[in-house]
Scaffold this active site. Structure first.
Site, PDB file in Angstrom:
ATOM      1  N   ALA A  18       1.406  -0.895  -0.230  1.00  0.00           N
ATOM      2  CA  ALA A  18      -0.062   0.134   0.086  1.00  0.00           C
ATOM      3  C   ALA A  18       0.994   1.377  -0.237  1.00  0.00           C
ATOM      4  O   ALA A  18       2.226   1.447   0.454  1.00  0.00           O
ATOM      5  CB  ALA A  18      -0.608   0.025   0.905  1.00  0.00           C
ATOM      6  N   GLY A  57       0.432  -5.152   1.098  1.00  0.00           N
ATOM      7  CA  GLY A  57      -0.647  -4.839  -0.021  1.00  0.00           C
ATOM      8  C   GLY A  57      -0.450  -5.641  -1.286  1.00  0.00           C
ATOM      9  O   GLY A  57      -1.082  -6.183  -2.203  1.00  0.00           O
ATOM     10  N   GLU A  60      -0.744  -9.173  -0.481  1.00  0.00           N
ATOM     11  CA  GLU A  60      -2.153  -9.615  -0.372  1.00  0.00           C
ATOM     12  C   GLU A  60      -2.731  -9.484  -2.191  1.00  0.00           C
ATOM     13  O   GLU A  60      -3.512 -10.286  -2.563  1.00  0.00           O
ATOM     14  CB  GLU A  60      -3.039  -8.442   0.038  1.00  0.00           C
ATOM     15  CG  GLU A  60      -1.863  -8.466   1.785  1.00  0.00           C
ATOM     16  CD  GLU A  60      -2.426  -7.466   2.442  1.00  0.00           C
ATOM     17  OE1 GLU A  60      -2.363  -6.445   1.725  1.00  0.00           O
ATOM     18  OE2 GLU A  60      -2.940  -8.059   3.495  1.00  0.00           O
ATOM     19  N   GLU A  82       4.335  -5.272   7.400  1.00  0.00           N
ATOM     20  CA  GLU A  82       3.712  -4.098   8.062  1.00  0.00           C
ATOM     21  C   GLU A  82       3.391  -4.328   9.360  1.00  0.00           C
ATOM     22  O   GLU A  82       3.638  -2.671   9.697  1.00  0.00           O
ATOM     23  CB  GLU A  82       1.809  -4.895   7.920  1.00  0.00           C
ATOM     24  CG  GLU A  82       1.629  -4.541   6.329  1.00  0.00           C
ATOM     25  CD  GLU A  82       1.414  -5.658   5.670  1.00  0.00           C
ATOM     26  OE1 GLU A  82       2.507  -6.663   5.437  1.00  0.00           O
ATOM     27  OE2 GLU A  82       0.507  -5.988   4.449  1.00  0.00           O
TER      28      GLU A  82
HETATM   29  N1  3HC Z   1       4.776   3.356  -0.175  1.00  0.00           N
HETATM   30  C1  3HC Z   1       5.381   4.700   0.045  1.00  0.00           C
HETATM   31  N2  3HC Z   1       6.223   5.306  -0.525  1.00  0.00           N
HETATM   32  C2  3HC Z   1       7.225   3.624  -0.885  1.00  0.00           C
HETATM   33  C3  3HC Z   1       6.962   2.244  -0.154  1.00  0.00           C
HETATM   34  C4  3HC Z   1       5.637   2.440   0.222  1.00  0.00           C
HETATM   35  N3  3HC Z   1       5.315   0.730   0.242  1.00  0.00           N
HETATM   36  N4  3HC Z   1       7.745   1.941  -0.938  1.00  0.00           N
HETATM   37  C5  3HC Z   1       9.296   2.485  -0.667  1.00  0.00           C
HETATM   38  N5  3HC Z   1       8.535   3.577  -0.635  1.00  0.00           N
HETATM   39  C6  3HC Z   1       8.951   4.703  -1.123  1.00  0.00           C
HETATM   40  C7  3HC Z   1      10.332   5.325  -0.059  1.00  0.00           C
HETATM   41  O1  3HC Z   1       9.639   6.140   1.084  1.00  0.00           O
HETATM   42  C8  3HC Z   1      11.544   6.095  -1.117  1.00  0.00           C
HETATM   43  O2  3HC Z   1      10.833   7.100  -1.037  1.00  0.00           O
HETATM   44  P1  3HC Z   1      12.270   8.734  -1.960  1.00  0.00           P
HETATM   45  O3  3HC Z   1      12.887   7.314  -2.596  1.00  0.00           O
HETATM   46  O4  3HC Z   1      11.101   9.564  -2.191  1.00  0.00           O
HETATM   47  O5  3HC Z   1      13.064   8.806  -0.288  1.00  0.00           O
HETATM   48  C9  3HC Z   1      11.628   6.041  -2.676  1.00  0.00           C
HETATM   49  O6  3HC Z   1      10.054   4.737  -2.231  1.00  0.00           O
HETATM   50  C10 3HC Z   1      11.923   3.939  -2.543  1.00  0.00           C
HETATM   51  O7  3HC Z   1      12.602   3.461  -1.457  1.00  0.00           O
HETATM   52  P2  3HC Z   1      13.519   2.721  -0.432  1.00  0.00           P
HETATM   53  O8  3HC Z   1      14.387   4.075  -0.963  1.00  0.00           O
HETATM   54  O9  3HC Z   1      13.592   2.161   0.468  1.00  0.00           O
HETATM   55  O10 3HC Z   1      14.024   1.706  -2.279  1.00  0.00           O
HETATM   56  P3  3HC Z   1      14.922   0.547  -1.931  1.00  0.00           P
HETATM   57  O11 3HC Z   1      14.870  -0.228  -3.067  1.00  0.00           O
HETATM   58  O12 3HC Z   1      16.275  -0.177  -0.486  1.00  0.00           O
HETATM   59  O13 3HC Z   1      13.667  -0.705  -0.641  1.00  0.00           O
HETATM   60  C11 3HC Z   1      11.076  -1.247  -0.813  1.00  0.00           C
HETATM   61  C12 3HC Z   1      12.216  -0.574  -1.352  1.00  0.00           C
HETATM   62  C13 3HC Z   1      12.374  -2.914  -0.358  1.00  0.00           C
HETATM   63  C14 3HC Z   1      10.616  -1.775  -1.347  1.00  0.00           C
HETATM   64  C15 3HC Z   1      11.544  -0.476   0.493  1.00  0.00           C
HETATM   65  O14 3HC Z   1      11.114   0.379  -0.175  1.00  0.00           O
HETATM   66  C16 3HC Z   1      10.077  -0.765   1.167  1.00  0.00           C
HETATM   67  O15 3HC Z   1      10.607  -2.067   2.312  1.00  0.00           O
HETATM   68  N6  3HC Z   1       8.642  -0.178   1.448  1.00  0.00           N
HETATM   69  C17 3HC Z   1       7.735  -0.897   2.345  1.00  0.00           C
HETATM   70  C18 3HC Z   1       7.349  -2.127   1.954  1.00  0.00           C
HETATM   71  C19 3HC Z   1       5.563  -1.613   2.841  1.00  0.00           C
HETATM   72  O16 3HC Z   1       6.069  -1.778   3.880  1.00  0.00           O
HETATM   73  N7  3HC Z   1       5.148  -2.701   2.202  1.00  0.00           N
HETATM   74  C20 3HC Z   1       3.932  -2.339   2.998  1.00  0.00           C
HETATM   75  C21 3HC Z   1       3.098  -1.606   3.129  1.00  0.00           C
HETATM   76  S1  3HC Z   1       1.589  -1.543   4.031  1.00  0.00           S
HETATM   77  C22 3HC Z   1       0.313  -2.519   3.777  1.00  0.00           C
HETATM   78  O17 3HC Z   1       1.056  -3.128   2.391  1.00  0.00           O
HETATM   79  C23 3HC Z   1      -0.678  -2.489   3.983  1.00  0.00           C
HETATM   80  C24 3HC Z   1      -1.384  -3.659   3.223  1.00  0.00           C
HETATM   81  O18 3HC Z   1      -1.535  -4.587   4.741  1.00  0.00           O
HETATM   82  C25 3HC Z   1      -3.008  -2.617   3.386  1.00  0.00           C
END
Ligand code: 3HC
Ligand code: NAI
Length: 705
Positions: A63, A107, A110, A130
């Site tokens: 998400a 997500g 999912e 998450e």
């Molecule tokens: N939402 C919004 N922005 C995100 C994002 C996300 N899910 N994931 C990454 N970004 C953004 C980062 O903030 C960063 O932004 P910036 O360049 O402006 O600083 C850019 O994308 C690149 O991210 P990274 O610098 O972290 O890039 P990496 O290549 O090192 O890592 C990644 C990529 C492994 C995907 C890492 O970003 C990550 O772990 N992201 C979070 C994943 C996450 O937690 N997903 C779950 C979200 S909650 C959810 O899905 C709820 C659902 O159950 C409904």
């Protein structure tokens, strides 16, 4: 079609491609775009199956985390979530194949689990991370995952949030085929095979759920693990409850239960704090005046001076990142000892199964011991980690200045000394910078990058990029005594001692911070780091002490007795041969003596007072550090404290924590301490201003974003 999602045909297979760089988060427009594509595919008689794939570097990273803050702040209403899309994918009469590369996280996984099949390249990762944001899967992840991988694995994945690599995911049944070649080609071929064949929807696959009785042991041990390893965290327990609901309730009811738990977590302070940390860790890399296109020097070879506690750990950090490193010592004996410690540390990791003997051999081969500067002329960076003393540091920098190539970065690991003064020993202050690692350097994630007056932009950009290569979180800080972390640690550890002098038990002081969520209390930390370290530093800075200002008395006395902490078997505590601490009567006697000498009548001190004095000493000093521009943003301080000092991430860091308490309340308490304890508690003007204006540090910080 939405611009974020593209649709194409490939001989009877519809290909839906998500294009939401950088990581294909499910931002507004993405779910709608996929839904449109699916509608189109199902309406087209020539289409027999559908491939869902991500453009760019990943499938879907989850998400859009930015949306959560809008919902909790009330700026935006929570929409219908992903469920309509997921049901549409799962109910599609034509099989949908999720084609995964990069990450299918949160997500993203999912979405993939609602498809009929999942194929992936071997390097991809899947996971439900998450909990790391203080929430739980909110789009039926806790319900579909156990149906695919079984209850035990699903609990583990949702509780800890760690990703799975594709080979493991395939073995569990989460991935149906590993594609060795081109992903799109492989996925389309798979889709053609699957077209027209019956498949079972994931939500109807109940075979791996087993019975509540059969699962009881799994949930009990998961909760026990949460109690031990995820102390104070709400989301892991909610995740366990949600997976348990999958085993007890029909799918739709399980989804509702997950939703309820998800909402509880989303609106929690813990989740807000962890999301603040997620964006904070990325924000620290963005530095005004040092744009991302600033050229950085390539770092291919490193050299380190001093193979003691820090130099050895720093050498391992470089070797772990595959960078060859020369490690120079003053004497053969010190060099042998330093190399021996490195070898033992690596061997301990092999024994624990962290990596293989072969990896250890490769890493060890990258560290070349040295007794002179031979080879230093080829280094791209030289890191100095000799004893903390200005005269010695200046001598070392003058030496390396005469050998290093012009574009070599000259870094000092000093924890307190002025980078400007050190740089003055060279003919190139613009190449000099502080790289303040934390002990053990190969483990702790923080790297304080200390900018001197003359430090060049390119050297800052190089250091920030290098921090990432080394697996560290680099935070740029200004040059002052103790920089950000240790400067704040001074008042914090000062108050810990004052509290004991005034009547608090040593254990009570440590327990208050442990209960707050810190990895260790302040006095136990002193014993771990070595009471001699601060003692020596205080001696170096004695000329700066202000007469008449209260000074902590106990640690100098303890160090003077040779009680340096764990390394001498005694400090604040006594340590047995397994380093287990216990109360020490000698220390109790010392405390009584010191109180008498200082004319202090001991009083009862509440846990609340201990907690407030310790935390607000950090906050007040943090505010001064911001005023002086030593830290650029409040979040930088938070990231320093979480990654270098064991501050609980779910509290968001000291400055964010103060925001959650309310700066007016924090200030009122600091004023009380000021009235009672005098000048050391003078409120920071920035804190006074923000409290007056009804603002938070976070709001103040975002002004610059
Ligand atoms: N939402 C919004 N922005 C995100 C994002 C996300 N899910 N994931 C990454 N970004 C953004 C980062 O903030 C960063 O932004 P910036 O360049 O402006 O600083 C850019 O994308 C690149 O991210 P990274 O610098 O972290 O890039 P990496 O290549 O090192 O890592 C990644 C990529 C492994 C995907 C890492 O970003 C990550 O772990 N992201 C979070 C994943 C996450 O937690 N997903 C779950 C979200 S909650 C959810 O899905 C709820 C659902 O159950 C409904
Ligand atoms: P240490 O005493 O363990 O190691 C210093 C090493 O430098 C010794 O082995 C010594 O033989 C060697 N040395 C001295 N002069 C030398 C020279 N001219 N050439 C080559 N080697 C020389 O000290 P430690 O703890 O590793 O500290 C090093 C630096 O790191 C200090 O500036 C300290 O303030 C800083 N630091 C220490 C931290 C800690 O927790 N120990 C944390 C962060 C920074």
């Amino acid at each position: 079609m939405s611009e974020l999602v593209q649709y194409a045909l490939a001989g009877g297979v519809a290909v839906i491609t998500i294009q939401n760089p950088p990581v294909n988060a499910l931002s507004p427009g993405v779910p709608e775009g996929i839904l449109d594509g699916l509608g189109k595919a199902n309406a087209d008689d020539t289409v027999r199956a559908v491939v869902l794939i991500g453009g760019g570097r990943s499938f879907i990273a989850g998400a859009d985390i930015k949306e959560f803050g809008k919902i909790t702040s009330g700026e935006k209403k929570r929409g219908v979530g992903l469920h309509p899309l997921l049901y549409a994918l799962e109910d599609s009469p034509k099989p949908v194949i999720a084609a995964i590369h990069g990450q299918a996280f949160g997500g993203g996984l999912e979405v993939a689990m609602s498809c009929a099949y999942r194929v992936a390249v071997p390097t991809a990762q899947v996971g439900q991370p998450e909990v790391k944001l203080g929430i739980i899967p909110g789009a039926a992840g806790t319900q579909r995952l156990p149906r695919l991988v079984g209850v035990a694995k699903a609990v583990e994945m949702c509780q800890f949030g760690n990703p799975l690599k594709v080979p493991a995911a395939a073995a569990l049944g989460l991935i149906d085929r590993v594609i060795e070649g081109d992903l799109l080609e492989g996925a389309v071929a798979f889709a053609r095979e699957a077209a027209g064949k019956p498949f079972v929807k994931v939500r109807e696959r109940n075979g791996k759920l087993r019975t509540p009785d059969a699962n009881a042991a799994i949930f009990a041990s998961a909760r026990e693990a949460a109690r031990k390893r995820q102390r104070g965290l709400l989301a892991p327990l909610a995740a366990i409850n949600a997976v348990e609901a999958a085993t007890r309730l029909p799918f739709e009811d399980g989804v509702k239960e997950e939703q309820r738990l998800f909402e509880d977590c989303l609106f929690s302070t813990q989740s807000k704090a962890l999301i603040h940390v997620f964006f904070g860790e990325r924000a620290v890399a963005k530095i005004p005046g040092v744009p991302s296109e600033t050229p950085a020097y390539p770092i291919r070879r490193a050299a380190i001076i001093g193979a003691g506690t820090m130099g050895g750990g720093i050498a391992m950090t470089y070797a772990n990142a595959g960078i060859p490193v020369l490690l120079k010592e003053a004497t053969r004996q010190a060099l042998d000892r330093g190399m021996d410690v490195i070898r033992k540390n690596y061997a301990a990791s092999v024994a624990k199964g962290r990596f293989s003997q072969e990896v250890m051999d490769q890493r060890l081969a990258l560290v070349t011991p040295a007794l002179n500067y031979e080879g230093f002329e080829e280094a791209d960076i030289i890191v100095e980690a000799v004893f903390e003393g200005m005269a010695l540091k200046k001598q070392v920098f003058a030496e390396i200045d005469s050998i290093a190539k012009p574009e070599c970065v000259l870094a000092s690991n000093t924890s307190t000394l002025s980078i400007d003064e050190i740089a003055s020993a060279t003919t190139r202050p613009h190449m000099v910078i502080g790289h303040h690692f934390f002990s053990p350097a190969n483990v702790m994630r923080l790297l304080e990058i200390v900018r001197g007056k003359a430090t060049g932009k390119e050297v800052i950009a190089t250091s920030m990029a290098l921090a990432r290569t080394l697996g560290k979180v680099g935070v740029l800080v200004g040059n002052c005594r103790g920089f950000v972390g240790n400067r704040m640690f001074g008042p914090y550890r000062r108050e810990a001692q004052f509290l004991v002098e005034e009547g608090a038990d040593i254990e009570a002081v440590d327990r208050a911070m442990y209960d707050f969520g810190m990895a260790m209390g302040p006095l136990a930390v002193g014993d771990l780091a070595g009471l001699d370290v601060g003692w020596r530093i205080r001696k170096e800075f004695r000329h700066l002490e202000i007469p008449g200002v209260r000074k902590p008395l106990l640690e100098d006395r303890l160090a003077g007795m040779g009680r340096f902490g764990q390394k001498t078997g005694s400090g604040w505590y006594h340590y047995d041969e397994n380093r287990r601490p216990s109360k020490d009567l000698i220390v109790e006697e010392l405390i009584a003596r010191v109180r008498e000498e200082a004319g202090i009548t001991p009083r009862h001190i509440s846990q609340e007072e201990i907690t407030d004095r310790l935390l607000y000493s950090l906050v007040n000093e943090g505010a001064r550090i911001l005023e002086e521009g030593i830290a650029l943003w409040p979040v930088d301080i938070d990231i320093v404290y979480i990654n270098g000092y064991g501050f609980p991430a779910h509290r968001g860091g000291p400055m964010f924590h103060a925001d959650t308490v309310g700066l007016d309340k924090v200030l009122a308490r600091i004023r009380e301490f000021h009235d009672r304890h005098g000048a050391l508690w003078t409120p920071a003007p920035l804190l006074e201003r923000l409290a007056r204006e009804g603002k938070t540090f976070t709001q103040e910080g975002s002004k610059h974003a």
